[in-house]
Design an enzyme around this catalytic site. Structure first.
Site, PDB file in Angstrom:
ATOM      1  N   ASP A 380       0.848  -1.183   0.000  1.00  0.00           N
ATOM      2  CA  ASP A 380       0.000   0.000   0.000  1.00  0.00           C
ATOM      3  C   ASP A 380       0.877   1.224   0.000  1.00  0.00           C
ATOM      4  OD1 ASP A 380      -2.470  -0.961   0.065  1.00  0.00           O
ATOM      5  OD2 ASP A 380      -2.702  -0.908   2.239  1.00  0.00           O
ATOM      6  N   ASP A 721      -5.022  -3.058   4.728  1.00  0.00           N
ATOM      7  CA  ASP A 721      -5.651  -2.694   5.989  1.00  0.00           C
ATOM      8  C   ASP A 721      -7.166  -2.802   5.955  1.00  0.00           C
ATOM      9  OD1 ASP A 721      -5.883  -0.596   4.282  1.00  0.00           O
ATOM     10  OD2 ASP A 721      -4.560   0.746   5.404  1.00  0.00           O
ATOM     11  N   ASP A 725      -9.404  -5.787   1.640  1.00  0.00           N
ATOM     12  CA  ASP A 725      -8.093  -6.339   1.347  1.00  0.00           C
ATOM     13  C   ASP A 725      -7.993  -7.787   1.760  1.00  0.00           C
ATOM     14  OD1 ASP A 725      -7.137  -4.032   0.324  1.00  0.00           O
ATOM     15  OD2 ASP A 725      -6.333  -3.290   2.215  1.00  0.00           O
TER      16      ASP A 725
END
Lengths: 1028, 279
Positions: A380, A721, A725
């Site tokens: 990310d 997170d 996901d």
């Protein structure tokens, strides 16, 4: 874009189930498809279309007073608590049973059963001479059960880590019942409850908004879009996911206040459904689990093979069936490395502990090693690579771009602050700002303080606070007369202030906003404190600066100010922001300030480390491509000099289509493009461009990217997170959830949790993972070696009929007592070379246990150890009166319990018990020989390539203490009174300890020669055959 | 042996058949012929060296051993007791000679070495003192034990050793241990374990003791003609004792360094046997 995104969630998932992606998950396909259908049906919520009256009717509630508590209690009973049920785990007893039913364990069970049978038959025949068989059976079962408990405990503990995360903060919610406001635990909420949500809260359930004041939610955990979404009571769209009057469970409220009626709770919420969907994605087996399974199979196979062979040999030689069965059992016990699984588990958990200290909590022990073999990290951006905090990064004034300090601890260089223009610009930035620090944070460093306000205002507040000191005080000096907050139509924010100097009665108007809008209202520009007319030349300079800053992916704001004419706006002038009854044009342009969420200071180094370690870092973000690219370039994901296809096109001034795609190392793909791509195209893209950035992606697309990487043979680590996901986290070889920003669902699906959300911690993890792979190899090599000196006594015993040199119980003592600590201590060994400069291991080629490791341990070191054992054994027998030649073929007389007068080489006559104690003496002597050789073995296993003199003997203190421990335990077993009759250990003469020493030295010298050859002649026959 | 190490090799890439023999690369079990030759040569040299080393150390070790006595006697501090005939359950029908003839034959053959003719050749020793011969002369002199000392159990008068009349002879013998010098005056005492049955036992020689002159023993090479002292016990069974299983325990007593009550070793200085005679 936002609306499309939120719909995409389900489009994507559907494609997963039905499309080509899903073809991989064949087994689950049907089931999933069915669930998909269900889900689509269930999403037909009509609550958002109902009027308040209908809603009140439907849920027996009131939009002003809420439900009655009695009704709420009833509904709670009906629907259950408002919480996501964790996915149904395997029942505990099955988990435990699984620990008892591994390959090696099964073999041990078989061995134990044979012992029981042998014992039973002997007892039935009435010629029971000893309880050894029963004893051994019990010990074997105990070993299986104890190691099983150990493994179960490990698993249990790691499950508990997660459980503790969950219970950390019980969420509170404000609810109206019986017309009164209560604060209750969010899990007690029921459908129909009227709740109030305000800035900073988590939405406690799916809520139909009844009233709202500038209510904004962050839907990123649901849809991945990072833009705040406003929520109002109005029904705007038929699709429940797009309409503005529903706020979803687990999304966070960024600002504003709203009340609403709960329409779904717990697992029936949208997020609950997605979370349950995620549990349908198969969990990938960890590479180390595959390795260990692979190797346990071989060991078990070989044990059975050896056992069966010698069973047949024994039968043909003429042993009775029962004896042959006992031989089979003994060979299994000798060959199976009983302590190995415990060793592996302990080594892994040691590393897990070490990692936990470095902020990586490992849920699944095996994940430790997976990290080490990782070849791709999909990371990310926000929060992981960056600080997750907007920070002022550049300023443009005096026709120069100045860089601000963006480091986390304000250790960087700042720009020259002497200019008059800067003072003006700073004043505007400080005054035209509604953000304030939350109280009680004086001790906290400014960049870390919590702020009420949106991201860019926060950034400006912190920036000005750092530049001017106490900004509250500063604002008080310029008393605010009126202000107009930012809105999306005029795209600026302004406020009017009195001046600091009480004698100067002019008002100061300050304004900030979108740079082009601000520029429109300006007629002058401040350069070096001088107001100059804003001519074309300055406008062009402005445009260039604006473009430059925008190209860096930064959010740019323009600032201007004006001292209002005292005549037109005298003291007490009634400013009215609605009427705009004051001058808002002809302002003086002060400058531009641009902001970005800057990379964490440690990240560029970490990315660099990944690169040298042969790990590819792919950025997957929901952010804008330009920002993503800028950050990627900043942290080194896109290296200096790498260009995208677009860059090349721009440089060569040719259309994008004409660019040779192979020339472009870097590639930025946005979610829209990705959606139209076939999986082959994506594979191609990943193959051809080493530096990839995926922007504007939804979390679902992450799953596609992960699958594609895995198709290309990579071991993929994924960070995430959000709830959405979790499928990608599960699909990844190692899912890494964020400890701070991560949702429970993500943490549940992940194998590892980063407590500090920092990318650099992953790199530490990789390093530890690689180290543990190396060290496990050493540990296993050490553990396997002694199986040969444990096995050969039986082979010699069966074929040459000498008195038994080594008993089963003694073997278990070597396996499970004396050698455990040294083998674990190898986990503390330092790396031999810089492991972060090597490529990740190829899971297909670099096995944990390879041919040369087994051959070297078994047929070379193991052989030397066997010779050491036999030397000591024959010496001991000969010195007690049994010369080697007499021993050959002695077995039947020796073991005859009715023969009390067996003659030794000197004519002495021995009773059976005396011979038995002599046999125990042999066991002990053989045991001591193995121990002495194993000390040498553990020393040589410290390195695989380097000389031990290069690695240092005394560096690994744990290993040294393990050797001392091993010797002490050996001495204790030998000389503790009572041992002969309990564990078949006899006090032996001191000189028998020293007979194996030359063999130990031989092992050491031979290994040094091997390592020398390996180092001197890489690639030679010697290297290929002897390097493990 | 070496083909075992091939097993861990990658099996999923090639098929099983290919693994055993791959005609394309000429690989047999994952190695070409030359590769096999090399690795086998390596192991040949390696094991040759190890075997050489092993043989050498064994040879050196054997050189350090004394021919006459073992270096240590850690496990045989005290002798075991055994009986002749060599069984712990004497069961026979006294009226059927075929049922006991093997006992008789066994005793007879065992006593051959004690024949007076042979024993008379030996130099007589002084009774009641150890025959210590610590000088270097070989062979050591051994003291005579004449068969005739066993009286009724010598087989000289009754070739059936009393078996035919239901009063069997049992010979009690102490295991040889090199250098053992019993303290005191060791003698054999037999008792009937089972209560209720009671009969006489007659010992030959009547002193029941092992004369100290038979000790110490110097090992089979130095003490070639050594014979162990024996004590015969004649169980004077009567008709009432027939058809009963009689348990007899013989112990060595009267010596402080001959153990007879070891918990683990039931034959250390004692022996328990059963007798059952039918008519």
């Amino acid at each position: 874009m936002g609306k499309n995104d939120s719909y995409e969630v389900f489009v994507e998932m559907e494609r997963d189930g039905n499309g080509e992606m899903g073809a991989k998950i064949k087994k689950k396909k049907e089931k999933k498809k069915e669930r998909m259908e269900n889900m689509k049906k269930e999403i037909d919520i009509d609550d958002h279309q109902l009027s308040f009256e209908e809603l009140e009717m439907k849920y027996t509630t009131s939009v002003t007073k809420g439900m009655t508590s009695t009704m709420a209690a009833q509904v709670l009973e009906r629907d259950g608590c408002n919480e996501l049920k964790p996915p149904k785990g395997t029942p505990e007893y099955i988990k435990f049973a699984r620990q008892l039913a591994g390959g090696l364990q099964c073999l041990m069970w078989v061995a134990a059963v044979i012992c029981f049978i042998a014992f039973g038959i002997l007892m039935g025949q009435g010629n029971l001479t000893s309880y050894d068989d029963l004893y051994l059976a019990i010990v074997l079962i105990a070993v299986v059960v104890v190691t099983g408990c150990f493994g179960y405990y490990q698993e249990f503990k790691s499950t508990n880590i997660i459980a503790s995360f969950k219970n950390l903060v019980p969420q509170q919610a404000t609810v109206f019942r019986d017309g009164q406001k209560f604060n209750i635990n969010a899990n007690q909420l029921v459908v129909g409850d009227l709740v109030e949500v305000k800035g900073g809260d988590r939405v406690p359930a799916d809520v139909r908004i009844v009233s709202a004041q500038s209510f904004k939610v962050d839907n990123s955990s649901l849809t991945g879009e990072s833009e705040p979404q406003s929520r109002t009571p109005e029904f705007t769209h038929e699709n429940p996911l797009e309409t503005k009057n529903i706020a979803f469970f687990s999304t966070t409220c960024l600002e504003g206040v709203a009340t609403g009626i709960i329409i779904n709770t717990g697992d029936r919420t949208i997020i609950g459904r997605i979370a349950s969907l995620a549990s349908g994605v198969g969990n990938e087996k960890t590479p180390i689990a595959i390795e260990i399974e692979h190797f346990v199979d071989i060991i078990a196979g070989l044990a059975i093979f050896f056992g069966a062979t010698f069973f047949c040999v024994a039968m043909t030689i003429g042993y009775r069936f029962l004896e042959a069965m006992i031989f089979f059992m003994a060979i299994v016990v000798a060959y199976v490395p009983e302590g190995l699984l415990a060793t592996v588990t302990v080594c892994l958990s040691l590393t897990a502990k070490r990692l936990a200290r470095k902020n990586c909590v490992v849920k699944n022990l095996e994940a430790v090693e997976t990290l080490g073999s990782t070849s791709v990290i999909c990371s990310d951006k926000t929060g992981t690579l960056t600080q997750n905090r907007m920070t002022v990064s550049h300023l443009w004034f005096d026709n120069h771009i100045h860089s601000a300090d963006t480091t986390e601890d304000q250790s960087g260089q700042s720009f020259d602050q002497s200019s008059e223009t800067w003072r003006a610009l700073g004043r505007v930035a400080g005054l035209c700002n509604r953000a304030v620090f939350k109280p009680g944070q004086d001790a906290v460093p400014i960049p870390k303080r919590d702020v009420v306000g949106d991201a860019s205002e926060t950034a400006l507040l912190k920036f000005t606070e750092l530049a001017f000191g106490n900004i509250v005080d500063y604002r008080n000096r310029f008393k605010k007369v009126c202000e107009l907050p930012f809105n999306s139509t005029n795209k600026f924010q302004l406020s009017v202030h009195e001046l600091e100097d009480p004698l100067d009665l002019r008002y100061l108007l300050v304004m900030k906003g979108a740079p082009e809008r601000i520029l429109e209202r300006c007629s002058t520009i401040m350069i070096k404190g001088q107001e100059l007319p804003l001519d074309e030349q300055w406008k062009e300079a402005f445009q260039t600066a604006y473009m430059d800053l925008g190209g860096l992916g930064e959010r740019v704001l323009g600032f201007c100010h004006l001292l209002l004419n005292e005549k037109e706006h005298p003291r007490g002038f009634g400013f009215d922001v609605d009427e705009m009854n004051f001058t808002t044009s002809g302002l003086c342009f002060a400058g531009l300030i641009s902001m970005i969420d800057p990379p964490r200071a440690s990240v560029p180094d970490a990315v660099m480390k990944c690169r040298t370690a042969g790990i590819r870092v792919i950025m997957v973000t929901g952010d804008h491509p330009i920002t993503a690219k800028a950050i990627a370039a900043n942290v080194g994901i896109i290296t200096e000099g790498s260009e995208t296809v677009e860059d090349i096109a721009l440089r060569l001034r040719i259309p994008v289509e004409q660019v040779n795609k192979r020339d472009a190392r870097a590639c930025v793909v946005n979610g829209g493009q990705l959606k139209d791509m076939s999986s082959e195209e994506l594979d191609d893209l990943l193959r051809n461009h080493p530096e990839m950035v995926f922007a504007r992606t939804s979390p679902q697309q992450k799953l596609i990217i992960v699958e594609s990487c895995q198709r290309l043979g990579s071991i993929v680590a994924v960070t995430g997170d959000g709830v959405n996901d979790s499928p990608a986290l599960k699909k990844a070889d190692i899912g890494i959830a964020m400890g701070i920003s991560g949702s429970d669902a993500a943490k549940n699906a992940a194998d590892m949790i980063l407590l500090d959300d920092n990318f650099a911690s992953i790199v530490t993890g990789v390093e530890q993972g690689r180290l543990i792979f190396d060290n496990l190899k050493k540990s296993i090599a050490y553990t396997l070696t002694k199986n040969i000196p444990e096995l050969t006594p039986y082979l010699i015993y069966i074929t040459v009929s000498v008195p038994l040199p080594l008993g089963c119980i003694t073997i278990l003592f070597i396996e499970l007592a004396t050698d455990i600590f040294p083998s674990v201590s190898l986990a503390y060994e330092k790396a031999e070379s810089d492991i972060m400069n090597l490529k990740p291991r190829n899971p297909r080629k670099d096995r944990l246990v390879n041919e040369s490791l087994a051959a070297y341990s078994y047929f070379q070191i193991g052989a030397i150890q066997s010779f050491a054992g036999f030397t000591d054994y024959f010496t001991c027998l000969a010195q007690e009166g049994w010369r080697p030649l007499l021993c050959v073929g002695l077995r039947s007389a020796w073991e005859n319990a009715y023969n009390q007068e067996v003659q030794d080489s000197y004519g002495q006559e021995w009773t059976f018990a005396q011979r038995l104690y002599q046999e125990y003496t042999c066991y002990t002597v053989f045991f001591v020989s193995i121990e002495i050789c194993q000390i040498s073995d553990v020393l040589i296993r410290k390195t695989r390539r380097l000389s031990l003199f290069q690695q240092g003997f005394f560096r690994n203190k744990v290993l040294l203490s393990a050797i001392v421990f091993q010797l002490c335990l050996g001495t204790f077993l030998c000389y503790c009174p009572g041992m002969p009759n309990i564990f078949n250990f006899m006090p032996i003469r001191v000189q028998w300890w020293f007979i194996p020493v030359p063999y130990g030295i031989l092992i050491f010298i031979y290994d040094e020669i091997r390592k020398l050859g390996v180092r001197r002649h890489p690639g030679s026959w010697w290297d290929k055959e002897l390097y493990y | 042996m070496s083909n075992k190490e091939e097993k861990p090799a990658d099996q999923n890439q090639s098929t099983w058949k290919d693994f055993i023999f791959n005609p394309r690369s000429g690989e047999f079990m994952g190695r070409t012929a030359s590769s096999w030759a090399l690795i086998l040569l390596f192991y040949l040299v390696f094991y040759g060296f190890l075997a050489g080393l092993f043989t050498l150390t064994m040879w050196v070790m054997l050189q350090t051993l004394d021919d006459n006595a073992p270096k240590y006697c850690d496990r045989v501090p005290s002798p075991g007791l055994v009986i002749r005939p060599k069984t712990l359950d004497i069961v026979y029908n006294k009226s059927d000679s075929s049922k006991y003839s093997h006992y008789v034959q066994h005793l007879e053959s065992f006593l051959q070495q004690y024949n007076d003719v042979d024993q008379d050749k030996k130099q007589p020793c002084v009774s009641g003192t150890y025959s210590i011969q610590d000088n270097e002369t070989l062979p050591k002199n051994s003291c005579p034990f004449k068969r005739s000392l066993l009286g009724q159990c010598s087989g000289l008068h009754d070739p059936n050793f009393g078996y035919s009349e239901g009063k069997p002879c049992i010979l009690v013998k102490m295991n040889r241990i090199i250098g053992l010098k019993p303290l005191g005056d060791p003698f054999i005492n037999c008792t009937i374990k089972k209560e209720g049955s009671d009969f006489n036992m007659v010992y030959f020689p009547a002193t029941k003791n092992f004369d100290l002159m038979y000790f110490p023993y110097y090992g089979k090479k130095a003490h070639e003609t050594y014979v162990q002292p024996l004590i015969a016990v004649k169980l004077m069974l009567e008709k009432k004792d027939y058809d009963n299983v009689i348990t007899v325990e013989c112990k060595i007593e009267g010596s402080s360094n001959l153990k007879n009550d070891d918990e683990r070793d039931k034959f250390l200085g004692r022996v328990i046997f059963t007798v059952k005679i039918t008519e």
